[in-house]
Enzyme design. Structure first.
Site, PDB file in Angstrom:
ATOM      1  N   HIS A 127       0.799  -1.141   0.059  1.00  7.51           N
ATOM      2  CA  HIS A 127      -0.097  -0.269   0.115  1.00  7.51           C
ATOM      3  C   HIS A 127       0.951   1.265  -0.094  1.00  7.51           C
ATOM      4  O   HIS A 127       0.707   2.102  -0.697  1.00  7.51           O
ATOM      5  CB  HIS A 127      -0.993   0.036   1.322  1.00  7.51           C
ATOM      6  CG  HIS A 127      -1.890   1.098   1.303  1.00  7.51           C
ATOM      7  ND1 HIS A 127      -3.107   0.932   0.979  1.00  7.51           N
ATOM      8  CD2 HIS A 127      -1.510   2.503   1.895  1.00  7.51           C
ATOM      9  CE1 HIS A 127      -3.487   2.344   0.942  1.00  7.51           C
ATOM     10  NE2 HIS A 127      -3.005   3.035   1.864  1.00  7.51           N
ATOM     11  N   GLU A 128       1.896   1.173   1.002  1.00  4.11           N
ATOM     12  CA  GLU A 128       2.726   2.617   1.065  1.00  4.11           C
ATOM     13  C   GLU A 128       3.503   2.721  -0.076  1.00  4.11           C
ATOM     14  O   GLU A 128       3.902   3.881  -0.681  1.00  4.11           O
ATOM     15  CB  GLU A 128       3.470   2.638   2.123  1.00  4.11           C
ATOM     16  CG  GLU A 128       2.697   2.353   3.597  1.00  4.11           C
ATOM     17  CD  GLU A 128       1.531   3.219   3.505  1.00  4.11           C
ATOM     18  OE1 GLU A 128       1.671   4.508   3.166  1.00  4.11           O
ATOM     19  OE2 GLU A 128       0.514   3.107   4.311  1.00  4.11           O
TER      20      GLU A 128
ATOM     21  N   HIS B 273       1.863   4.606  -2.847  1.00  5.70           N
ATOM     22  CA  HIS B 273       1.987   5.851  -2.659  1.00  5.70           C
ATOM     23  C   HIS B 273       3.339   6.295  -3.219  1.00  5.70           C
ATOM     24  O   HIS B 273       3.473   7.383  -3.606  1.00  5.70           O
ATOM     25  CB  HIS B 273       1.755   6.294  -1.019  1.00  5.70           C
ATOM     26  CG  HIS B 273       0.339   6.149  -0.589  1.00  5.70           C
ATOM     27  ND1 HIS B 273      -0.668   6.888  -1.006  1.00  5.70           N
ATOM     28  CD2 HIS B 273      -0.375   5.611   0.468  1.00  5.70           C
ATOM     29  CE1 HIS B 273      -1.815   6.707  -0.413  1.00  5.70           C
ATOM     30  NE2 HIS B 273      -1.655   5.953   0.697  1.00  5.70           N
TER      31      HIS B 273
ATOM     32  N   GLU C 238      -4.615   7.975  -2.997  1.00 10.81           N
ATOM     33  CA  GLU C 238      -5.105   6.646  -2.324  1.00 10.81           C
ATOM     34  C   GLU C 238      -5.578   5.809  -3.407  1.00 10.81           C
ATOM     35  O   GLU C 238      -5.191   4.569  -3.497  1.00 10.81           O
ATOM     36  CB  GLU C 238      -6.550   6.741  -1.587  1.00 10.81           C
ATOM     37  CG  GLU C 238      -7.042   5.896  -0.486  1.00 10.81           C
ATOM     38  CD  GLU C 238      -5.620   5.903   0.566  1.00 10.81           C
ATOM     39  OE1 GLU C 238      -5.564   4.763   1.169  1.00 10.81           O
ATOM     40  OE2 GLU C 238      -4.912   6.761   0.883  1.00 10.81           O
TER      41      GLU C 238
END
Lengths: 499, 499
Positions: A264-265, A268, A294
């Protein structure tokens, strides 16, 4: 004034502000990763001094002069760059709130954070009630000062997602809500056919970090321009596109938090590493919005790495890092294990299907709060009612209900919808990607992510904040927002998972 | 103006400057410990923006107004605190150099650092010569602007050791030089009786860090207010007395660099953690001088932890961390191994006896450079001559000669004497400590360092920079500087080591 001179002056001032903001981000990153506990008080003084100087530079004489020059240029119909316009936009926004309100809000959020922690620990909403009341009042005042057309809540939504309105979101969320309830009903009879036991075996700490890091690198995250550290919560922060820091946490009895935290990170982080070099040290070197940001993390986390193809690629690596732990498992076993659907009380633990219901609930309650349509004391009961209606379960206490999230304690009303916007955008992008890269499924199965990353770089990353979310999505999908693509995506995917 | 108001105003301005300096130190620490390599350029921009803002706050209108108010108060013979005087002192110093010279020097040091690295790598002094010439000229100009009474070099010495002069240092260093040569001659016949083989066995990485950390903790270093990380070079930096960061490096075939690196930096760190809380966020929260700072690290590194008593305490811990590696060794074996005397080419590898000769050589050459008494091109030859005279050895190339240290590449002329001052101060302090704490030897043998730390806190640490080095040493030893105590200390110690 020559436009090149104006651009130069604006950039120079932005450069200094961005350098100071980056410094403040380093201080915050250090606080979450390595700072010794006894340094908290002195660190708070350092960050607040930096914030004060940044605010002063953002609203002081130099900034005013620059914004006057920009307005003059715009009046004279001169060609002004997106970056210069961004400066005027941010200056205007920063000047809208009087210093007194900023200071009051800053103090109120400090206190609210403490009272929220205490209230959550004691699972007693009444301990947080007064702080929340005060923050709602301050943020309502701020919304009035920022201005809006139809709904006061729009002014707060726009802090995170420029241009979005309640009027636009409401029908989209309504469709999503109905489709989700229908999908949950169709899954219900098969619910025992999927288990996440495979993810909940014993996965040793260091191997979790090594495996996750390896996958982040395969995704294209540059470790020359970034790193991964441990922290209490996963996050991504950057000090420039050349220095992007991710964090994760490890639970040795669940591979999910570390592995999907990193992915997830990394989603980003790839966005942050992908800004055009021309945007370095400018207000353009940020995501277009929280929702678009997101969408990048969720595209990777949900669409790409919770696919069956991905596990064809990743499973040999997993077995290599964790010999003997999941030797018997097939790609499809992992695919199913990471896609278990189960209505649950806690938002951050929710699966792809039920997650949006947590957001819609908060979106509805926040609107009522900011428009004075609910007594703060009644929120826990309202929360329980909506949980019963949307997910059929009711929290037995406030810690698992209205106190679970940190967001209200920092006055982040309007933030939650970004999460669902991210999912909707990700599904819209996924549709475009499948059209533009027909071989994407086999790319994923082979761990070849460079075409995908290049596509994201070309169409989204490079622009940073110089394009608005609506502009980006319109150019790619022909519309700014829909729930159809997401609904089709989950219907198709979970029909397969639960087939 | 009320003095309490003046004190308040001065503190408020210092607080902001200190917060920004602390932020810049965090950025530098991060750069040395965790920053990814690709971030170097953007980090340089961030630190230089911070430095520019700090310089502006140090010399701008607010600072000028404050310094005028202080001068007025002093003229009116009002009681002014040491902190307020420090502010005036630093303001005056900061204003002495015109911005143009500051900028030129900053640019020249950047370039000189690069050319020094290249020159050292190629072991070719001529590649560094022009840069060094330019820096000598710029620093000579600076010395003229700072002002001095007798010797231009004094102005640079005073940047690191306020109040010290060539006239004062020369006879002290002369005595030290003669005593050192005599001691080396007396050791010569016994030189084979001491070997450092015990330190050069295989000591695994993690155990070295764990052992060193344990000893740092025993010394009294607070890990609630500090930490130890790995870096290319050992250093100590602090962001407040509540956040002190040490680094070390590990060579698995030599316990010394990590272990004594940590102890040395812990000595600095204990000083930084010991400033009175009243000095937080002020110009007083620094060491009294480089020499006094070094006295703290060297007292611990040489006097305390290179003593036989220390190894009585530490050896069981070492054997516990490194089972099977030095099982047969006695405390005296380690005491001897860590005190081997051997004239060598590289300053940072030198033992307690020969080390000062490296400094005296540099002190003499720097004076000649700054006073225009040597051609820059002749320095390598001058270096070789002095090495032959003082230590009886000659570097076979410039990398092991005049290019070995980084200091000249950042224009740090006047810095080197601090190292020897630190040794002299440490010996003077050690004499006082033995008088004030008669049981100190048994304390060390039992690993009880709290009395010693308390003594240092009471007499030195708490004052930070609000007392001058001379004031501190006079109050304790009845004189500001001598070489007698150090000479007695090494004569006594090495007679024992080589008995």
């Amino acid at each position: 004034m020559e436009m090149s001179q104006l651009e130069h002056n604006v950039r120079k001032h932005m450069n200094m502000i961005c350098d100071l903001s980056a410094a403040n981000s380093v201080l915050s990153w250090d606080q979450e990763t390595y700072m010794p506990s006894g340094a908290a008080y002195s660190r708070a003084e350092q960050t607040s001094t930096l914030a004060a100087i940044i605010h002063q530079m953002m609203t002081g004489d130099t900034a005013k002069k620059l914004s006057d020059d920009i307005k003059e240029a715009l009046n004279e119909k001169k060609e002004v760059s997106a970056l210069v316009k961004l400066f005027l936009e941010d200056y205007t926004k920063a000047c809208k709130l009087p210093e007194d309100l900023v200071r009051k809000t800053s103090k109120a959020t400090s206190l609210a954070h403490e009272s929220w922690k205490n209230a959550k620990q004691a699972s007693d909403f009444s301990l947080f009630q007064d702080s929340l009341q005060e923050l709602v009042e301050l943020k309502s005042q701020a919304a009035e000062l920022y201005g809006y057309t139809n709904n006061r809540y729009d002014a707060l939504l726009n802090l995170y997602e420029p241009g979005i309105t309640v009027a636009e979101l409401t029908p989209v969320f309504q469709t999503l809500k109905e489709a989700t309830i229908a999908l949950l009903q169709s899954i219900e009879p098969q619910k025992e056919s999927v288990s996440d036991e495979l993810m909940r075996r014993y996965y040793p700490h260091d191997a979790q970090v090594a495996f996750s890091t390896q996958i982040a690198e395969k995704m294209g995250f540059s470790f020359d321009n970034g790193r991964i550290d441990l922290a209490a919560h996963p996050f991504c922060t950057s000090f420039s596109q050349y220095d992007v820091r991710l964090t994760t946490r490890v639970n040795e009895h669940d591979l999910g938090p570390c592995f999907y935290g990193v992915i997830h990170e990394t989603g980003h982080g790839l966005y942050e590493q992908g800004f055009s070099s021309d945007l370095a040290r400018t207000f353009g070197a940020e995501g277009a919005s929280m929702g678009i940001h997101e969408s990048q993390s969720l595209l990777w986390e949900n669409v790409i790495t919770r696919s069956e193809e991905f596990w064809h690629f990743a499973l040999p690596y997993l077995k290599n890092h964790f010999p003997g732990i999941a030797d018997e498992a097939t790609p499809r076993d992992f695919y199913k294990a990471v896609n278990k659907v189960q209505p649950s009380l806690i938002r951050v633990d929710a699966d792809e299907v039920t997650y949006n219901m947590h957001i819609i609930l908060r979106f509805e309650i926040e609107q009522m709060m900011i428009n004075g349509k609910v007594k703060i004391a009644d929120i826990p009961e309202l929360w329980r009612e909506k949980m019963q209606t949307y997910l059929g379960i009711v929290p037995e206490n406030d810690a698992k209900g209205a106190l679970q999230d940190i967001h209200w304690s920092f006055g982040g009303f309007g933030y939650f919808p970004s999460y669902t916007l991210g999912k909707l955008y990700a599904a819209m992008l996924w549709k475009c990607i499948r059209q533009d890269i027909p071989a994407i499924h086999s790319h994923i199965a082979n761990g070849e992510f460079s075409h995908l990353l290049q596509w994201l770089r070309t169409h989204i990353h490079q622009y940073g904040r110089t394009k608005k979310p609506g502009e980006i999505m319109n150019a790619l999908a022909g519309e700014s927002l829909n729930s159809t693509d997401f609904i089709e995506y989950i219907q198709h995917k979970f029909a397969d998972v639960y087939r």
